[in-house]
Design a protein around this motif. Structure first.
Motif, PDB file in Angstrom:
ATOM      1  N   HIS A 239      14.544  -8.785  -8.841  1.00 17.44           N
ATOM      2  CA  HIS A 239      15.014 -10.155  -8.584  1.00 17.44           C
ATOM      3  C   HIS A 239      13.753 -11.008  -8.407  1.00 17.44           C
ATOM      4  O   HIS A 239      13.285 -11.221  -7.297  1.00 17.44           O
ATOM      5  N   LEU A 240      13.209 -11.433  -9.541  1.00 15.47           N
ATOM      6  CA  LEU A 240      11.947 -12.183  -9.510  1.00 15.47           C
ATOM      7  C   LEU A 240      12.212 -13.606  -9.022  1.00 15.47           C
ATOM      8  O   LEU A 240      13.319 -14.121  -9.171  1.00 15.47           O
ATOM      9  N   HIS A 241      11.195 -14.216  -8.447  1.00 15.46           N
ATOM     10  CA  HIS A 241      11.293 -15.630  -8.056  1.00 15.46           C
ATOM     11  C   HIS A 241      10.388 -16.414  -8.988  1.00 15.46           C
ATOM     12  O   HIS A 241       9.189 -16.118  -9.090  1.00 15.46           O
ATOM     13  N   GLY A 242      10.954 -17.415  -9.648  1.00 12.39           N
ATOM     14  CA  GLY A 242      10.226 -18.160 -10.664  1.00 12.39           C
ATOM     15  C   GLY A 242       8.901 -18.728 -10.179  1.00 12.39           C
ATOM     16  O   GLY A 242       7.941 -18.822 -10.949  1.00 12.39           O
ATOM     17  N   GLU A 243       8.843 -19.104  -8.903  1.00 14.96           N
ATOM     18  CA  GLU A 243       7.618 -19.744  -8.395  1.00 14.96           C
ATOM     19  C   GLU A 243       6.577 -18.728  -7.929  1.00 14.96           C
ATOM     20  O   GLU A 243       5.466 -19.111  -7.570  1.00 14.96           O
ATOM     21  N   ARG A 244       6.910 -17.457  -7.936  1.00 14.83           N
ATOM     22  CA  ARG A 244       5.962 -16.446  -7.457  1.00 14.83           C
ATOM     23  C   ARG A 244       5.357 -15.674  -8.618  1.00 14.83           C
ATOM     24  O   ARG A 244       6.067 -14.950  -9.319  1.00 14.83           O
ATOM     25  N   PRO A 245       4.045 -15.772  -8.802  1.00 13.21           N
ATOM     26  CA  PRO A 245       3.417 -14.951  -9.841  1.00 13.21           C
ATOM     27  C   PRO A 245       3.581 -13.451  -9.540  1.00 13.21           C
ATOM     28  O   PRO A 245       3.744 -13.058  -8.380  1.00 13.21           O
ATOM     29  N   ILE A 246       3.518 -12.673 -10.593  1.00 17.20           N
ATOM     30  CA  ILE A 246       3.602 -11.212 -10.442  1.00 17.20           C
ATOM     31  C   ILE A 246       2.221 -10.674 -10.065  1.00 17.20           C
ATOM     32  O   ILE A 246       1.204 -11.102 -10.608  1.00 17.20           O
ATOM     33  N   ASP A 247       2.205  -9.732  -9.138  1.00 17.38           N
ATOM     34  CA  ASP A 247       0.961  -9.028  -8.794  1.00 17.38           C
ATOM     35  C   ASP A 247       0.786  -7.896  -9.810  1.00 17.38           C
ATOM     36  O   ASP A 247       1.192  -6.758  -9.577  1.00 17.38           O
ATOM     37  N   ARG A 248       0.210  -8.243 -10.950  1.00 15.18           N
ATOM     38  CA  ARG A 248       0.149  -7.322 -12.072  1.00 15.18           C
ATOM     39  C   ARG A 248      -0.502  -5.997 -11.674  1.00 15.18           C
ATOM     40  O   ARG A 248       0.024  -4.915 -11.932  1.00 15.18           O
ATOM     41  N   ASP A 249      -1.664  -6.071 -11.034  1.00 12.58           N
ATOM     42  CA  ASP A 249      -2.398  -4.841 -10.717  1.00 12.58           C
ATOM     43  C   ASP A 249      -1.700  -4.032  -9.635  1.00 12.58           C
ATOM     44  O   ASP A 249      -1.653  -2.798  -9.691  1.00 12.58           O
ATOM     45  N   GLY A 250      -1.174  -4.727  -8.634  1.00 13.82           N
ATOM     46  CA  GLY A 250      -0.475  -4.024  -7.546  1.00 13.82           C
ATOM     47  C   GLY A 250       0.767  -3.307  -8.063  1.00 13.82           C
ATOM     48  O   GLY A 250       1.044  -2.166  -7.698  1.00 13.82           O
ATOM     49  N   LEU A 251       1.507  -3.994  -8.922  1.00 14.72           N
ATOM     50  CA  LEU A 251       2.728  -3.392  -9.465  1.00 14.72           C
ATOM     51  C   LEU A 251       2.376  -2.229 -10.392  1.00 14.72           C
ATOM     52  O   LEU A 251       3.019  -1.170 -10.355  1.00 14.72           O
ATOM     53  N   TYR A 252       1.361  -2.433 -11.214  1.00 16.75           N
ATOM     54  CA  TYR A 252       0.919  -1.368 -12.122  1.00 16.75           C
ATOM     55  C   TYR A 252       0.532  -0.117 -11.326  1.00 16.75           C
ATOM     56  O   TYR A 252       0.963   0.997 -11.620  1.00 16.75           O
ATOM     57  N   LYS A 253      -0.270  -0.315 -10.282  1.00 14.97           N
ATOM     58  CA  LYS A 253      -0.737   0.807  -9.462  1.00 14.97           C
ATOM     59  C   LYS A 253       0.456   1.530  -8.813  1.00 14.97           C
ATOM     60  O   LYS A 253       0.514   2.760  -8.771  1.00 14.97           O
ATOM     61  N   PHE A 254       1.400   0.744  -8.330  1.00 13.06           N
ATOM     62  CA  PHE A 254       2.596   1.325  -7.718  1.00 13.06           C
ATOM     63  C   PHE A 254       3.347   2.178  -8.742  1.00 13.06           C
ATOM     64  O   PHE A 254       3.743   3.322  -8.461  1.00 13.06           O
ATOM     65  N   ALA A 255       3.538   1.634  -9.936  1.00 10.16           N
ATOM     66  CA  ALA A 255       4.279   2.362 -10.972  1.00 10.16           C
ATOM     67  C   ALA A 255       3.536   3.634 -11.383  1.00 10.16           C
ATOM     68  O   ALA A 255       4.159   4.675 -11.633  1.00 10.16           O
ATOM     69  N   VAL A 256       2.211   3.568 -11.416  1.00  9.32           N
ATOM     70  CA  VAL A 256       1.412   4.768 -11.723  1.00  9.32           C
ATOM     71  C   VAL A 256       1.644   5.829 -10.629  1.00  9.32           C
ATOM     72  O   VAL A 256       1.835   7.016 -10.920  1.00  9.32           O
ATOM     73  N   ASP A 257       1.630   5.407  -9.384  1.00  7.18           N
ATOM     74  CA  ASP A 257       1.836   6.346  -8.273  1.00  7.18           C
ATOM     75  C   ASP A 257       3.232   6.975  -8.324  1.00  7.18           C
ATOM     76  O   ASP A 257       3.396   8.167  -8.055  1.00  7.18           O
ATOM     77  N   ILE A 258       4.225   6.179  -8.661  1.00  3.82           N
ATOM     78  CA  ILE A 258       5.596   6.718  -8.769  1.00  3.82           C
ATOM     79  C   ILE A 258       5.647   7.733  -9.914  1.00  3.82           C
ATOM     80  O   ILE A 258       6.207   8.831  -9.773  1.00  3.82           O
ATOM     81  N   ALA A 259       5.053   7.369 -11.041  1.00  6.43           N
ATOM     82  CA  ALA A 259       5.067   8.269 -12.204  1.00  6.43           C
ATOM     83  C   ALA A 259       4.339   9.574 -11.873  1.00  6.43           C
ATOM     84  O   ALA A 259       4.760  10.657 -12.289  1.00  6.43           O
ATOM     85  N   ALA A 260       3.250   9.485 -11.099  1.00  5.36           N
ATOM     86  CA  ALA A 260       2.474  10.685 -10.756  1.00  5.36           C
ATOM     87  C   ALA A 260       3.282  11.645  -9.877  1.00  5.36           C
ATOM     88  O   ALA A 260       2.988  12.837  -9.832  1.00  5.36           O
ATOM     89  N   LEU A 261       4.282  11.123  -9.213  1.00  2.00           N
ATOM     90  CA  LEU A 261       5.159  11.995  -8.416  1.00  2.00           C
ATOM     91  C   LEU A 261       6.217  12.667  -9.290  1.00  2.00           C
ATOM     92  O   LEU A 261       7.063  13.414  -8.789  1.00  2.00           O
ATOM     93  N   GLY A 262       6.203  12.346 -10.577  1.00  2.00           N
ATOM     94  CA  GLY A 262       7.186  12.939 -11.496  1.00  2.00           C
ATOM     95  C   GLY A 262       8.512  12.195 -11.496  1.00  2.00           C
ATOM     96  O   GLY A 262       9.518  12.725 -11.973  1.00  2.00           O
ATOM     97  N   LEU A 263       8.507  10.989 -10.964  1.00  2.00           N
ATOM     98  CA  LEU A 263       9.755  10.221 -10.880  1.00  2.00           C
ATOM     99  C   LEU A 263       9.874   9.235 -12.039  1.00  2.00           C
ATOM    100  O   LEU A 263       8.873   8.719 -12.534  1.00  2.00           O
TER     101      LEU A 263
END
Ligand code: XIL
Length: 358
Positions: A239-263
């Motif tokens: 549920h993105l908010h139009g006025e809030r930029p995406i934290d590209r690096d933070g989100l990327y890092k989070f997704a990498v960590d989730i993937a590394a758990l095999g999820l």
């Protein structure tokens, strides 16, 4: 030079002119190759009965659907004795008749509990209620619902910049944080083939809150995986908010960590909340599409999600104004199709990522 993002967003105008009529829409959908990643949307059973154009936009574009209502405790369990499957069963029938799969939203959510559950008291009583609900609901849809949002929104709101713990709910109150493990184990026993995920929001923005919520969610899922609890994926509601930029690096890092758990990763409820964006629809639609592009780009850079699902499909029917109504009397435009079922730039972005083969 035109960036890839600009090119993808810009292609909506061309698509819009091609796909103006319902007939053209059907033909274009038939001609299009099946996407690599399923696109899904949440649906309301009443609208399936009353609005043929709504049914058409869903059947032309979705490979998965999620009941917007029907599986909440408030819908399924009006009284302690009842299991009222009718609403979700209708949505399942629609899915099956149209070659789509159905996601289960949701087994546990603090937000839609019937009054009678306030009477649940004591550890044993709470455990009995939780276990019997999950056993009965997951068994009813065994082999049919392929993915369950087992726990929705388990992370508490951030207050005073403090790292959040688990969100209070009736299960936390009586069972403590082990309610999540119990729910996953029971769901797995009831349908061993079902994919079980935890679903959460506000983890992608470049603000002070998202990093804390990401950390809490990562700690939660890592603990579950390390203890061998049957958890298979994480849902990013989006549920993105139009006025809030995406934290590209933070989100990327989070997704990498989730993937590394095999999820696996799932985009479960994408929309762009536009109450704080400028009025003119073309401007708003472009900004919204750009936010979604940045969000999906960061996720894809880490791992291809199992689905891209939006919370609704047309601006005609959306939960957004209930919470985020605009003050200028203009209608919200959070979804990939406008109120007349015409594709918007947000659709071009979703379609691009669904078809991307890397
Ligand atoms: C909203 C629905 O759209 C409404 O119909 C319902 O009454 C309340 O909630 N995150 C979620 C969804 O996980 O369950 C919420 O759905 C939207 C926010």
């Amino acid at each position: 030079m035109l960036s890839r993002r600009q090119a993808v967003i810009g292609s909506a105008a061309a698509i819009g002119s091609v796909m103006a009529g319902a007939a053209a829409r059907g033909a274009a959908a038939a001609a299009a190759a099946r996407p690599f990643i399923p696109y899904g949307a949440c649906v309301q059973s009443e609208l399936l009965k009353t609005d043929a154009a709504y049914r058409a936009v869903l059947t032309s574009h979705c490979q998965q659907i999620t009941p917007e209502g029907g599986l909440y405790w408030a819908d399924l369990r009006p009284t302690r004795e009842q299991f009222r499957f009718a609403i979700a069963d209708e949505i399942l029938d629609f899915a099956m008749a149209n070659g789509m799969s159905m996601r289960g939203h949701t087994l546990i959510w603090y937000g839609a509990m019937p009054e009678w559950t306030k009477e649940i008291a004591g550890n044993r009583n709470a455990e009995r209620e939780l276990v019997s609900h999950i056993e009965q609901v997951v068994s009813h849809y065994r082999g049919k619902v392929t993915t369950w949002h087992v726990v929705n929104e388990p992370i508490a709101e951030v207050k005073n910049g403090e790292p959040p713990g688990l969100r209070p709910n009736i299960w936390m109150r009586w069972l403590g944080d082990k309610y999540i493990e119990t729910a996953l184990r029971i769901a797995h026993r009831a349908d061993p083939a079902a994919e079980l995920i935890i679903n959460e929001y506000d983890i992608e923005a470049a603000d002070a809150v998202s990093p804390l919520r990401r950390r809490a969610l990562l700690d939660l899922v890592r603990g579950l995986v390390e203890r061998g609890v049957p958890l298979h994926g994480v849902g990013l509601q989006g549920h993105l908010h139009g006025e809030r930029p995406i934290d590209r690096d933070g989100l990327y890092k989070f997704a990498v960590d989730i993937a590394a758990l095999g999820l696996s990763l799932h985009v479960t409820e994408l929309d762009v909340i536009d109450d704080a964006l400028p009025g003119p629809p073309p401007v708003r639609d472009t900004v919204s599409a750009a936010r979604a592009y940045d969000f999906l780009e960061a996720v894809f850079a880490a791992k291809r999600p199992a689905v891209i699902a939006t919370w609704g499909i047309t601006d005609r029917y959306t939960w957004v104004p209930v919470w985020f109504k605009r003050t200028d009397a203009l209608a919200n435009r959070p979804l990939p199709f406008d109120e007349n079922y015409r594709p918007k730039p947000l659709w071009s972005v979703i379609d691009y990522f669904c078809r991307r083969d890397i």
